[in-house]
Write an enzyme that holds these catalytic residues in place. Structure first.
Site, PDB file in Angstrom:
ATOM      1  CE  LYS A 182      -3.200   2.950   0.197  1.00 47.69           C
ATOM      2  NZ  LYS A 182      -4.392   3.160   0.984  1.00 47.69           N
ATOM      3  CG  ASN A 219      -1.260   5.671  -1.953  1.00 45.63           C
ATOM      4  OD1 ASN A 219      -1.787   5.323  -3.009  1.00 45.63           O
ATOM      5  ND2 ASN A 219      -1.964   6.056  -0.909  1.00 45.63           N
ATOM      6  CG  LEU A 268       2.706  10.296 -16.694  1.00 45.50           C
ATOM      7  CD1 LEU A 268       3.159   9.733 -18.048  1.00 45.50           C
ATOM      8  CD2 LEU A 268       3.940  10.720 -15.893  1.00 45.50           C
ATOM      9  CG  HIS A 269      -3.257  14.167 -15.983  1.00 47.17           C
ATOM     10  ND1 HIS A 269      -3.401  14.233 -17.343  1.00 47.17           N
ATOM     11  CD2 HIS A 269      -3.850  13.006 -15.592  1.00 47.17           C
ATOM     12  CE1 HIS A 269      -4.062  13.169 -17.761  1.00 47.17           C
ATOM     13  NE2 HIS A 269      -4.348  12.420 -16.738  1.00 47.17           N
ATOM     14  CB  CYS A 309      -4.267   8.860   0.452  1.00 47.52           C
ATOM     15  SG  CYS A 309      -5.842   8.298   1.026  1.00 47.52           S
TER      16      CYS A 309
HETATM   17  C1  UDX Z   1      -4.948   7.851  -3.648  1.00 50.06           C
HETATM   18  C2  UDX Z   1      -4.653   6.556  -4.389  1.00 50.06           C
HETATM   19  O1  UDX Z   1      -4.879   6.742  -5.789  1.00 50.06           O
HETATM   20  C3  UDX Z   1      -5.555   5.446  -3.878  1.00 50.06           C
HETATM   21  O2  UDX Z   1      -5.246   4.222  -4.528  1.00 50.06           O
HETATM   22  C4  UDX Z   1      -5.345   5.315  -2.369  1.00 50.06           C
HETATM   23  O3  UDX Z   1      -6.144   4.267  -1.830  1.00 50.06           O
HETATM   24  C5  UDX Z   1      -5.663   6.619  -1.685  1.00 50.06           C
HETATM   25  O4  UDX Z   1      -4.841   7.663  -2.222  1.00 50.06           O
HETATM   26  P1  UDX Z   1      -6.708   9.795  -3.703  1.00 50.06           P
HETATM   27  O5  UDX Z   1      -5.841  10.388  -2.642  1.00 50.06           O
HETATM   28  O6  UDX Z   1      -8.180   9.788  -3.526  1.00 50.06           O
HETATM   29  O7  UDX Z   1      -6.267   8.246  -3.957  1.00 50.06           O
HETATM   30  O8  UDX Z   1      -6.434  10.651  -5.012  1.00 50.06           O
HETATM   31  P2  UDX Z   1      -5.753  10.365  -6.405  1.00 50.06           P
HETATM   32  O9  UDX Z   1      -6.806  10.390  -7.444  1.00 50.06           O
HETATM   33  O10 UDX Z   1      -4.843   9.224  -6.345  1.00 50.06           O
HETATM   34  O11 UDX Z   1      -4.861  11.708  -6.566  1.00 50.06           O
HETATM   35  C6  UDX Z   1      -3.909  11.991  -5.552  1.00 50.06           C
HETATM   36  C7  UDX Z   1      -3.396  13.403  -5.766  1.00 50.06           C
HETATM   37  O12 UDX Z   1      -2.582  13.440  -6.950  1.00 50.06           O
HETATM   38  C8  UDX Z   1      -4.504  14.438  -5.975  1.00 50.06           C
HETATM   39  O13 UDX Z   1      -4.124  15.648  -5.334  1.00 50.06           O
HETATM   40  C9  UDX Z   1      -4.510  14.625  -7.488  1.00 50.06           C
HETATM   41  O14 UDX Z   1      -4.979  15.912  -7.866  1.00 50.06           O
HETATM   42  C10 UDX Z   1      -3.031  14.466  -7.806  1.00 50.06           C
HETATM   43  N1  UDX Z   1      -2.773  14.047  -9.180  1.00 50.06           N
HETATM   44  C11 UDX Z   1      -3.201  12.823  -9.584  1.00 50.06           C
HETATM   45  C12 UDX Z   1      -2.059  14.879 -10.034  1.00 50.06           C
HETATM   46  O15 UDX Z   1      -1.681  15.981  -9.662  1.00 50.06           O
HETATM   47  N2  UDX Z   1      -1.790  14.457 -11.299  1.00 50.06           N
HETATM   48  C13 UDX Z   1      -2.216  13.245 -11.751  1.00 50.06           C
HETATM   49  O16 UDX Z   1      -1.970  12.919 -12.912  1.00 50.06           O
HETATM   50  C14 UDX Z   1      -2.957  12.409 -10.876  1.00 50.06           C
END
Ligand code: UDX
Length: 431
Positions: A204, A208, A250-251, A260
């Site tokens: 996990k 992450n 990759l955004h 998280c």
């Molecule tokens: C994450 C993990 O994806 C998930 O598997 C875990 O159980 C909990 O933590 P979450 O925190 O809900 O989920 O958000 P996620 O969609 O993963 O995005 C995490 C952060 O990265 C957000 O702030 C999002 O805006 C950012 N992000 C994500 C980017 O800046 N660019 C991206 O391409 C993807």
């Protein structure tokens, strides 16, 4: 099977509702009687796509019940999921006091043969810790086993991710118990990895932390793209076709946030330093992320001529990402505070955030819609990628603003189209 889910939060509610949907008898317990009373009426306190419908279905079929107190639910269960919060301690370590408290509370009521399952994200070694707490509190080790079954639920897509996981991970020394936990997921089409508890817990954190690394990596690349006149979106697409890299995460943006990534990355850094390993790479991911939040402030300051004092800034988005109501560690909240610190007036709008930001950011003006937030603004900064910001009447936005600067921290808008409309457009790594 009879399942108890302890904790009616982001993870617990989704876990309880989805297990009930799979046909199990589920009792979801929380310490907050008011929260339980509202849930009994089908009122869902969080924004999760599909969750209200599943909870309503569970209540109607009577396969899902909400109760107050962990022991109430645990006493009749065959499998007990611990879905309580594991907040980040000051030193970065995960605070296990809620997990410990629940384990102590349920120890004396557990039926022999019960499997207690850590669903919350817990440090490596927690399965053994919970086993010890349960034994100390009266649950004999030969009667009760403990397993790790980490959640991989993204906020806003938690139901979808529960029902369509990439994998189910179960960590347990006792194979029979592991099989029983895996049987709960009958009907979910995904590979099941049964391993030892420490590896399950590490999967996990490592997952992450790797995703956070991807985000910081593409943000760093985007910043370099700005200096060499390359386009980060084109680069990300070119990278993503390599199946070893993939297109997801990759955004470029304002940096990651949420409940998280920041917490799990800090916890893994703490775990590694306690284990005597200096995880410099991951420390760098955190540094890049913090700098990325700051970089958005720089963009806004540059867009208004070098000083934010007395400037009005429209802020589109407050939640840490779209399709959630969660403000925890949101880059938008950080940016709002910093803009106010530098003397700007900040008019914010986010349809998912409700009234919560008022207490989090004193001095922040909450607006009724995106146009109101843009009213009189010298610059607008888009920080949360809500789809509605893509489809605004930008003629109306431009006329409402005092200035013409748009900082698109999520690369949600089209640079050429915005410039044609007379905006001084800045993205992240965009040409
Ligand atoms: C994450 C993990 O994806 C998930 O598997 C875990 O159980 C909990 O933590 P979450 O925190 O809900 O989920 O958000 P996620 O969609 O993963 O995005 C995490 C952060 O990265 C957000 O702030 C999002 O805006 C950012 N992000 C994500 C980017 O800046 N660019 C991206 O391409 C993807």
């Amino acid at each position: 099977m009879r399942v108890a889910v302890i904790g009616a939060g982001y993870v617990g509610l989704t876990t309880a509702a989805c297990f009930a949907h799979l046909g199990h008898e589920v009792q979801c317990a929380d310490i907050d009687a008011d929260r339980v009373a509202r849930l009994k009426k089908g009122e869902v306190p969080i924004l999760e796509l599909g969750l209200p419908e599943l909870i309503k279905e569970g209540l109607t079929s009577k396969r899902l019940q909400f109760v107050v107190g962990a022991a109430t639910a645990a006493r009749t269960a065959e499998i007990v999921f611990l879905c309580v919060q594991t907040p980040q301690g000051a030193d970065g370590s995960a605070d296990l006091s809620f997990v410990e408290g629940v384990a102590r509370e349920i120890a004396s009521v557990l039926l022999p043969g019960t499997v207690v399952v850590n669903k919350s994200t817990v440090p490596v070694g927690s399965t053994r810790f919970v086993q010890r707490v349960l034994s100390e509190a009266g649950a004999r080790a030969e009667d009760v086993t403990v397993a790790s079954n980490p959640e991989f639920l993204r906020e806003g897509q938690a139901v979808r991710d529960f029902q369509n996981p990439d994998r189910i991970v179960i960590g347990c020394e006792d194979r029979k118990s592991a099989v029983r936990v895996s049987e709960l997921y009958k009907g979910v089409d995904a590979p099941v990895l049964v391993t030892d508890p420490a590896s399950a817990e590490m999967i996990k954190y490592a997952s992450n932390a790797f995703l956070a690394t991807k985000v910081s990596f593409i943000n760093a690349i985007a910043n370099i793209c700005e200096a060499v006149d390359a386009d980060a979106r084109e680069v990300a697409i070119g990278m993503g076709y390599d199946t070893r890299i993939g297109f997801q995460f990759l955004h470029p943006g304002p940096g990651y946030g949420g409940s998280c990534f920041p917490k799990d990355v800090a916890a893994l850094l703490h775990i590694s330093s306690a284990a005597g390993y200096d995880f410099e790479l991951l420390a760098g991911v955190v540094d890049v992320n913090r700098a990325q939040h700051e970089r958005m402030i720089d963009k806004v300051r540059d867009a208004v001529g070098g000083s934010l004092t007395g400037v009005t800034v429209g802020l589109w988005g407050l939640t840490f990402k779209a399709d959630t109501d969660d403000l925890r560690d949101s880059p938008a909240i950080f940016i709002a505070r910093r803009l106010l610190e530098e003397g700007a007036q900040v008019r914010a709008y986010d349809h998912g955030a409700g009234d919560k930001p008022r207490a989090l950011v004193p001095g922040l003006e909450l607006c009724a819609d995106a146009y109101d937030a843009a009213a009189g603004a010298d610059a607008v900064v888009l920080v949360t990628e809500w789809d509605e910001f893509r489809w605004l009447d930008f003629e109306r936005v431009r006329n409402a603003m005092n200035g013409d600067a748009i900082v698109d921290a999520r690369n949600l808008l089209d640079p050429a189209a915005m410039r044609r409309r007379g905006f001084a457009y800045q993205g992240v790594g965009r040409r």
